[in-house]
Design a protein around this motif. Sequence first.
Motif, PDB file in Angstrom:
ATOM      1  N   ASP A 112      48.973 -55.630  33.896  1.00 34.33           N
ATOM      2  CA  ASP A 112      47.911 -55.108  33.046  1.00 34.33           C
ATOM      3  C   ASP A 112      46.860 -54.340  33.853  1.00 34.33           C
ATOM      4  OD1 ASP A 112      49.121 -56.233  30.849  1.00 34.33           O
ATOM      5  OD2 ASP A 112      47.902 -58.048  30.892  1.00 34.33           O
ATOM      6  N   LEU A 113      46.834 -54.527  35.149  1.00 33.69           N
ATOM      7  CA  LEU A 113      45.852 -53.867  36.005  1.00 33.69           C
ATOM      8  C   LEU A 113      46.328 -52.523  36.556  1.00 33.69           C
ATOM      9  CD1 LEU A 113      44.600 -56.996  37.982  1.00 33.69           C
ATOM     10  CD2 LEU A 113      43.570 -55.923  35.974  1.00 33.69           C
ATOM     11  N   ASP A 114      47.564 -52.146  36.214  1.00 36.36           N
ATOM     12  CA  ASP A 114      48.110 -50.877  36.705  1.00 36.36           C
ATOM     13  C   ASP A 114      47.721 -49.714  35.803  1.00 36.36           C
ATOM     14  OD1 ASP A 114      49.471 -51.921  38.903  1.00 36.36           O
ATOM     15  OD2 ASP A 114      51.279 -52.326  37.731  1.00 36.36           O
ATOM     16  N   GLN A 115      47.513 -48.576  36.421  1.00 36.79           N
ATOM     17  CA  GLN A 115      47.415 -47.312  35.701  1.00 36.79           C
ATOM     18  C   GLN A 115      48.840 -46.763  35.653  1.00 36.79           C
ATOM     19  OE1 GLN A 115      44.611 -45.662  34.477  1.00 36.79           O
ATOM     20  NE2 GLN A 115      43.407 -47.468  34.985  1.00 36.79           N
ATOM     21  N   MET A 169      44.834 -50.682  40.581  1.00 37.15           N
ATOM     22  CA  MET A 169      43.438 -50.262  40.457  1.00 37.15           C
ATOM     23  C   MET A 169      42.793 -49.972  41.812  1.00 37.15           C
ATOM     24  SD  MET A 169      42.823 -49.959  37.293  1.00 37.15           S
ATOM     25  CE  MET A 169      41.059 -49.903  37.163  1.00 37.15           C
ATOM     26  N   MET A 170      43.096 -50.745  42.821  1.00 34.49           N
ATOM     27  CA  MET A 170      42.532 -50.522  44.159  1.00 34.49           C
ATOM     28  C   MET A 170      42.955 -49.156  44.693  1.00 34.49           C
ATOM     29  SD  MET A 170      41.262 -51.321  47.139  1.00 34.49           S
ATOM     30  CE  MET A 170      41.618 -51.052  48.860  1.00 34.49           C
ATOM     31  N   ILE A 196      58.874 -38.390  35.627  1.00 31.22           N
ATOM     32  CA  ILE A 196      58.930 -39.597  36.457  1.00 31.22           C
ATOM     33  C   ILE A 196      57.743 -40.487  36.116  1.00 31.22           C
ATOM     34  CG2 ILE A 196      58.882 -40.507  38.824  1.00 31.22           C
ATOM     35  CD1 ILE A 196      61.386 -38.841  38.245  1.00 31.22           C
ATOM     36  N   LYS A 197      58.008 -41.764  35.865  1.00 31.58           N
ATOM     37  CA  LYS A 197      56.924 -42.723  35.632  1.00 31.58           C
ATOM     38  C   LYS A 197      56.289 -43.084  36.973  1.00 31.58           C
ATOM     39  CE  LYS A 197      59.181 -44.734  31.664  1.00 31.58           C
ATOM     40  NZ  LYS A 197      60.030 -45.824  31.224  1.00 31.58           N
ATOM     41  N   LEU A 198      54.967 -43.102  37.000  1.00 33.59           N
ATOM     42  CA  LEU A 198      54.205 -43.448  38.194  1.00 33.59           C
ATOM     43  C   LEU A 198      53.318 -44.634  37.894  1.00 33.59           C
ATOM     44  CD1 LEU A 198      53.066 -39.821  39.088  1.00 33.59           C
ATOM     45  CD2 LEU A 198      54.948 -41.091  40.125  1.00 33.59           C
TER      46      LEU A 198
END
Length: 107
Positions: A50-53, A66-67, A60-62
């Motif tokens: 849940d913390l990923d952008q 967050m860091m 292509i999915k990237l």
Amino acid sequence: MINLTEKAAEKVREIRDAEGLGEQGLRVRVIGGGCSGFSYDLFFEDETTDLDQTFESAGIKLYVDMMSFQYLEGVEIDYVEGLHGAGFKFVNPNAKSTCGCGSSFSA
């Protein structure tokens, strides 16, 4: 937003297909180290948190944590071939300086 050039996306698809990784996306992150302080890291992954952008560029999915996102916003990833070898090149507008090999930077 993070963008892949078409040449980089083609290389990602080529590697992914050669390794039989299906439709896995590409994890893009920044880790401490390298001659300038931070290094880029790329690897295939199919799980996010849940913390990923999450982005999509050139099909292509990237995935970016967050860091890392604070250092990677606006980055363009290209694939280059030259006399010194071949590899992914990061064009990072947030980098204050980069090393000669282009695989690390300072922010």
